[in-house]
Design a protein around this motif. Structure first.
Motif: not given
Length: 273
Positions: A210-214
């Motif tokens: 989720d560090g990317l998908t945020r």
């Protein structure tokens, strides 16, 4: 693995030397790797002291296996939980696929094995409440299609070279995006959601935290940010985007290329499109 900077001893997953205890300041701050055309990039981000994401990419026969885990930051030793889960899950997938297990069975067994491995880190009931915990997402890609499974909020996507993409997993989250499922001693029994897909064209499977998908959540956004380069170039571009947007969390992107598929072989059902 990089040895301890002071004594050349073994560095533990939390970045401390097992032998002398020295904190390796930049241990796993940024890691890149390629495996037979697949690649991943994982970065500590700009706000975290430790990278608690873990990745395994490997191959077995005609299969490519990928597992990505994100240690839950409020749990004990999240970086250890993620690494143990990724290694346990990937090893289960490799063993199962090597003896021609169905991909769905292999993925389900990999989640169960990873869950038991992470639960064992708790050391007993007295540690519940702060037990090591992690999310889990895995994919297998073979000549007849691709399969994915996840627990938590790490995701798998299908990103075709042409046409709309597809989110292959569903987040286990509730109010305020709080996790409702994870792997760990204090977690409910994991019930991974399985998804299969037989693409009509070439493309990539993306596994990410989720560090990317945020910052990038829609398949079209992810494909555009990844660009047309090889897997490593694309993974670097995705992680770079997250860092440029703030890098509030650890960020990981793993990409598995999918060539045009062959007709389904006898004995294994092709997944639906």
């Amino acid at each position: 693995m990089t040895p301890c900077a002071r004594c050349a001893g073994t560095v533990a997953p939390d970045g401390h030397c097992w032998d002398c205890g020295l904190n390796q300041t930049d241990f796993r701050a940024h890691v890149e790797s390629t495996v037979d055309g697949s690649a991943f990039v994982t970065d500590r981000g700009l706000r975290r002291a430790v990278n608690a994401d873990a990745v395994v990419l490997t191959t077995v026969g005609e299969w490519t296996v990928g597992v990505v885990c994100d240690g839950v930051s409020l749990s004990a030793r999240p970086e250890r939980a993620a690494q143990v889960a990724a290694e346990a899950g990937a090893s289960t997938l490799v063993r199962a696929l090597a003896v021609n297990a169905l991909p769905e069975t292999a993925l389900t067994d990999s989640v169960a094995h990873a869950a038991r491995a992470v639960a064992a880190l708790a050391g007993g009931p007295s540690t519940l409440g702060v037990a090591p915990a992690t999310t889990y997402v895995a994919a297998v890609v073979g000549p007849q299609g691709l399969w994915a499974a996840g627990v938590g909020d790490s995701r798998a996507y299908w990103l075709p070279d042409e046409g709309p993409g597809l989110l292959l997993t569903q987040d286990d989250t509730g109010e305020h995006d709080a996790l409702t499922a994870w792997l760990g001693a204090d977690a409910p029994d994991p019930r991974p959601r399985l998804r299969s897909h037989r693409p009509s064209s070439a493309g990539r499977v993306l596994l990410c935290t989720d560090g990317l998908t945020r910052y990038l959540a829609a398949p079209a956004e992810l494909r555009a940010a990844a660009g047309p380069g090889d897997s490593l170039h694309a993974a670097r571009a995705l992680v770079g985007h997250a860092l440029a947007a703030g890098g509030h969390d650890n960020v990981t992107a793993a990409l598995i290329p999918v060539p045009p598929l062959r007709p389904a072989a006898p004995g294994i059902a092709a997944p639906p499109r």
